[in-house]
Design a protein around this motif. Structure first.
Motif, PDB file in Angstrom:
ATOM      1  N   GLY A 143      -5.845  -3.009  -5.405  1.00 51.82           N
ATOM      2  CA  GLY A 143      -7.263  -3.004  -5.752  1.00 51.82           C
ATOM      3  C   GLY A 143      -7.834  -1.616  -5.929  1.00 51.82           C
ATOM      4  O   GLY A 143      -8.884  -1.444  -6.549  1.00 51.82           O
ATOM      5  N   GLN A 144      -7.184  -0.608  -5.378  1.00 47.03           N
ATOM      6  CA  GLN A 144      -7.612   0.784  -5.487  1.00 47.03           C
ATOM      7  C   GLN A 144      -6.369   1.624  -5.778  1.00 47.03           C
ATOM      8  O   GLN A 144      -5.857   2.344  -4.926  1.00 47.03           O
ATOM      9  CB  GLN A 144      -8.279   1.236  -4.184  1.00 47.03           C
ATOM     10  N   PRO A 145      -5.821   1.509  -7.015  1.00 54.03           N
ATOM     11  CA  PRO A 145      -4.525   2.130  -7.314  1.00 54.03           C
ATOM     12  C   PRO A 145      -4.598   3.616  -7.641  1.00 54.03           C
ATOM     13  O   PRO A 145      -3.576   4.255  -7.804  1.00 54.03           O
ATOM     14  CB  PRO A 145      -4.043   1.344  -8.537  1.00 54.03           C
ATOM     15  N   ARG A 146      -5.814   4.153  -7.761  1.00 51.33           N
ATOM     16  CA  ARG A 146      -5.951   5.561  -8.129  1.00 51.33           C
ATOM     17  C   ARG A 146      -6.897   6.265  -7.166  1.00 51.33           C
ATOM     18  O   ARG A 146      -7.737   5.637  -6.533  1.00 51.33           O
ATOM     19  CB  ARG A 146      -6.501   5.693  -9.552  1.00 51.33           C
ATOM     20  N   TYR A 181      -4.663   9.609   1.812  1.00 51.13           N
ATOM     21  CA  TYR A 181      -5.244   8.755   0.774  1.00 51.13           C
ATOM     22  C   TYR A 181      -4.490   7.431   0.753  1.00 51.13           C
ATOM     23  O   TYR A 181      -3.261   7.410   0.833  1.00 51.13           O
ATOM     24  CB  TYR A 181      -5.135   9.430  -0.598  1.00 51.13           C
ATOM     25  N   THR A 182      -5.220   6.351   0.660  1.00 55.18           N
ATOM     26  CA  THR A 182      -4.635   5.011   0.684  1.00 55.18           C
ATOM     27  C   THR A 182      -4.765   4.378  -0.697  1.00 55.18           C
ATOM     28  O   THR A 182      -5.875   4.214  -1.207  1.00 55.18           O
ATOM     29  CB  THR A 182      -5.340   4.121   1.723  1.00 55.18           C
ATOM     30  N   ALA A 219       0.842  -1.187   0.000  1.00 54.03           N
ATOM     31  CA  ALA A 219       0.000   0.000   0.000  1.00 54.03           C
ATOM     32  C   ALA A 219       0.880   1.240   0.000  1.00 54.03           C
ATOM     33  O   ALA A 219       2.027   1.204   0.442  1.00 54.03           O
ATOM     34  CB  ALA A 219      -0.929   0.014   1.208  1.00 54.03           C
ATOM     35  N   ALA A 220       0.320   2.316  -0.532  1.00 55.59           N
ATOM     36  CA  ALA A 220       0.988   3.615  -0.499  1.00 55.59           C
ATOM     37  C   ALA A 220       0.054   4.610   0.173  1.00 55.59           C
ATOM     38  O   ALA A 220      -1.104   4.752  -0.226  1.00 55.59           O
ATOM     39  CB  ALA A 220       1.350   4.086  -1.905  1.00 55.59           C
ATOM     40  N   LEU A 221       0.544   5.243   1.225  1.00 58.18           N
ATOM     41  CA  LEU A 221      -0.230   6.246   1.947  1.00 58.18           C
ATOM     42  C   LEU A 221       0.247   7.630   1.508  1.00 58.18           C
ATOM     43  O   LEU A 221       1.427   7.950   1.660  1.00 58.18           O
ATOM     44  CB  LEU A 221      -0.045   6.098   3.460  1.00 58.18           C
ATOM     45  N   VAL A 222      -0.654   8.401   0.965  1.00 63.45           N
ATOM     46  CA  VAL A 222      -0.314   9.734   0.481  1.00 63.45           C
ATOM     47  C   VAL A 222      -0.935  10.754   1.436  1.00 63.45           C
ATOM     48  O   VAL A 222      -2.164  10.875   1.517  1.00 63.45           O
ATOM     49  CB  VAL A 222      -0.828   9.949  -0.958  1.00 63.45           C
ATOM     50  N   ILE A 237     -14.398   3.453  -1.237  1.00 60.89           N
ATOM     51  CA  ILE A 237     -13.874   3.294   0.122  1.00 60.89           C
ATOM     52  C   ILE A 237     -13.988   1.839   0.555  1.00 60.89           C
ATOM     53  O   ILE A 237     -13.040   1.248   1.098  1.00 60.89           O
ATOM     54  CB  ILE A 237     -14.639   4.196   1.114  1.00 60.89           C
ATOM     55  N   ALA A 238     -15.145   1.240   0.307  1.00 61.55           N
ATOM     56  CA  ALA A 238     -15.371  -0.151   0.710  1.00 61.55           C
ATOM     57  C   ALA A 238     -14.384  -1.087   0.035  1.00 61.55           C
ATOM     58  O   ALA A 238     -13.814  -1.982   0.670  1.00 61.55           O
ATOM     59  CB  ALA A 238     -16.808  -0.568   0.386  1.00 61.55           C
ATOM     60  N   SER A 239     -14.156  -0.880  -1.256  1.00 61.65           N
ATOM     61  CA  SER A 239     -13.228  -1.739  -1.995  1.00 61.65           C
ATOM     62  C   SER A 239     -11.810  -1.613  -1.455  1.00 61.65           C
ATOM     63  O   SER A 239     -11.126  -2.618  -1.218  1.00 61.65           O
ATOM     64  CB  SER A 239     -13.262  -1.369  -3.481  1.00 61.65           C
ATOM     65  N   ALA A 240     -11.350  -0.376  -1.237  1.00 63.35           N
ATOM     66  CA  ALA A 240      -9.976  -0.148  -0.787  1.00 63.35           C
ATOM     67  C   ALA A 240      -9.733  -0.757   0.588  1.00 63.35           C
ATOM     68  O   ALA A 240      -8.722  -1.423   0.817  1.00 63.35           O
ATOM     69  CB  ALA A 240      -9.667   1.344  -0.768  1.00 63.35           C
ATOM     70  N   TYR A 241     -10.658  -0.566   1.522  1.00 62.13           N
ATOM     71  CA  TYR A 241     -10.428  -1.033   2.882  1.00 62.13           C
ATOM     72  C   TYR A 241     -10.671  -2.527   3.041  1.00 62.13           C
ATOM     73  O   TYR A 241     -10.098  -3.155   3.932  1.00 62.13           O
ATOM     74  CB  TYR A 241     -11.273  -0.217   3.867  1.00 62.13           C
ATOM     75  N   THR A 242     -11.486  -3.109   2.176  1.00 63.91           N
ATOM     76  CA  THR A 242     -11.610  -4.568   2.184  1.00 63.91           C
ATOM     77  C   THR A 242     -10.285  -5.208   1.784  1.00 63.91           C
ATOM     78  O   THR A 242      -9.817  -6.161   2.424  1.00 63.91           O
ATOM     79  CB  THR A 242     -12.722  -5.032   1.225  1.00 63.91           C
ATOM     80  N   VAL A 243      -9.676  -4.685   0.738  1.00 65.72           N
ATOM     81  CA  VAL A 243      -8.376  -5.203   0.287  1.00 65.72           C
ATOM     82  C   VAL A 243      -7.329  -5.035   1.376  1.00 65.72           C
ATOM     83  O   VAL A 243      -6.521  -5.940   1.639  1.00 65.72           O
ATOM     84  CB  VAL A 243      -7.936  -4.498  -1.011  1.00 65.72           C
ATOM     85  N   LEU A 244      -7.329  -3.880   2.045  1.00 64.90           N
ATOM     86  CA  LEU A 244      -6.352  -3.651   3.120  1.00 64.90           C
ATOM     87  C   LEU A 244      -6.556  -4.635   4.275  1.00 64.90           C
ATOM     88  O   LEU A 244      -5.584  -5.098   4.878  1.00 64.90           O
ATOM     89  CB  LEU A 244      -6.467  -2.217   3.628  1.00 64.90           C
TER      90      LEU A 244
END
Length: 317
Positions: free
Chosen positions: A114-117, A109-110, A94-97, A133-140
Motif C-alpha cells: 500500500g505504500q511501495p515508495r 523506512y517501511t 514489507a521491506a524495512l530500509v 504515514i497513516a496509510s502505511a501503518y494501517t496496512v501494516l
C-alpha cells in the motif's frame, strides 16, 4: 449457539501456521550505509528466511543514483528523490530500509504494497506527510493481525466461547481496549518486557480459552468473557508492540503511526469476525458440522500448547 462456522478456519490455521514465530511478519530488511558523501553500501537480510535474492526484491534508486553490485553512487546530489522496491507484497509483506547517514544519524523506512515508495531527502529526517504515514501503518496493522496466527486463534477461541451473541461485542471491545493500552505504553517506552515470556503467555492464553470453550461449566471465563479478553489483551498488546518495534516508528508522526497501526489491527480483527459470521450463516444448517467443534478446539489448544513449550524453552535459551 455452537460456533461450527469456525471449524474449517480453526483447523486450517494451525496447519498453515509457523510453529514459534506467529507474531513475525514476512519482512525483508535492507541496511544502507553512507560511506562517503553520496556513496552507499547496502545489503539485504530477512527474518527467519534466507537473504532475498535479486529476483525477490529489486531496489529502484532515486534519479541520479546508479547501482553496481552492493554499491550505490549518488554523487554530490546525494540520496534524494523517490525510492521504491519492486516485489514487495509478493514473497515479503514489507521491506524495512534502514539508512545510516555519514553524520551518524539513521532512519528506518517501511515499504508495503500500500505504500511501495518513499521520498528520501538526503538526511535522516522523514518528510512523509501524515496521510502517507497513516496509510502505511494501517496496512501494516492489517497484515500483522491476518498473518499473526496466534492472534487469530485467540479470536477464534473467543468466538467458540461466547458465540454470536450481544456480549461478543463487549468481549471483542475489551480485547481491543486492553491491547491498545499496552501497545501504546510499550511503543512509547513506558513498559518494557522481554519478548519470550510475552510470547509464551500469549500461547498459554489460547490454551486456556480453548479449554474453557470445550466444556459448558459456568466458570469465571464463561460468566465474564470480557474480563478474560481484557486481561489477555494486555499481553497480546505487548506482542503487537514487539512487531511494531521491529518495523520502526517515525518520530515526527509517532502518535499517528501508533493510532493507525492499531486501527489496522482492528480492521483485520473485524474482518475475521465478519467472515466467520458469514461462514456460519452458510453452514449452520448442516448437522455434521456440529460434530467438528470438539476436534477443532483440541486442534487449537494442541497447537497453542506446542507453541507454549517452544516459547518457554526460549525464555531460558
Amino acid at each position: 449457539m455452537r460456533l461450527a462456522l469456525l471449524v474449517l478456519l480453526a483447523v486450517l490455521a494451525p496447519l498453515l501456521s509457523p510453529p514459534a514465530a506467529a507474531h513475525e511478519m514476512t519482512m525483508a530488511e535492507m541496511e544502507l550505509r553512507e560511506t562517503a558523501p553520496g556513496e552507499f553500501l547496502y545489503m539485504w537480510s530477512a527474518s527467519n528466511e534466507k537473504r532475498p535474492s535479486t529476483d525477490d526484491l529489486v531496489p529502484q534508486w532515486p534519479e541520479g543514483c546508479t547501482a553496481e553490485a552492493n554499491a550505490v553512487h549518488c554523487g554530490a546530489h546525494g540520496l534524494r528523490g523517490m525510492f521504491s522496491v519492486d516485489g514487495v507484497g509478493k514473497r515479503y509483506s514489507a521491506a524495512l530500509v534502514k539508512v545510516y547517514w555519514l553524520d551518524g544519524q539513521s532512519h528506518v523506512y517501511t515499504l508495503t504494497p500500500g505504500q511501495p515508495r518513499v521520498q528520501l531527502y538526503g538526511a535522516a529526517e522523514d518528510h512523509r506527510s501524515m496521510g502517507e504515514i497513516a496509510s502505511a501503518y494501517t496496512v501494516l496493522g492489517i497484515e500483522h493481525i491476518l498473518t499473526g496466527f496466534d492472534d487469530l486463534l485467540f479470536v477464534f477461541g473467543l468466538l467458540f466461547l461466547v458465540g454470536f451473541q450481544r456480549r461478543l461485542l463487549w468481549t471483542i471491545t475489551a480485547f481491543t481496549v486492553a491491547h491498545s493500552l499496552t501497545l501504546a505504553s510499550a511503543a512509547l517506552g513506558l513498559l518494557t518486557l522481554r519478548s519470550p515470556p510475552v510470547e509464551a503467555t500469549i500461547a498459554l492464553s489460547i490454551v486456556l480459552v480453548a479449554g474453557e470453550a470445550l466444556h459448558e461449566r459456568m466458570t469465571l471465563a464463561r460468566r465474564y468473557p470480557a474480563l478474560l479478553a481484557f486481561l489477555f489483551g494486555l499481553v497480546h498488546g505487548l506482542g503487537f508492540a514487539g512487531a511494531l518495534q521491529e518495523i520502526g516508528l517515525p518520530h515526527n508522526y509517532l502518535p499517528t503511526a501508533l493510532l493507525t497501526f492499531n486501527v489496522g489491527v482492528e480492521i483485520g480483527q473485524v474482518a475475521t469476525v465478519s467472515v466467520a459470521w458469514l461462514v456460519w450463516m452458510g453452514i449452520r444448517r448442516w448437522a455434521w458440522v456440529e460434530r467438528l467443534r470438539t476436534p477443532a478446539l483440541y486442534g487449537i489448544g494442541s497447537m497453542a500448547a506446542y507453541w507454549s513449550w517452544l516459547r518457554v524453552v526460549a525464555i531460558f535459551g
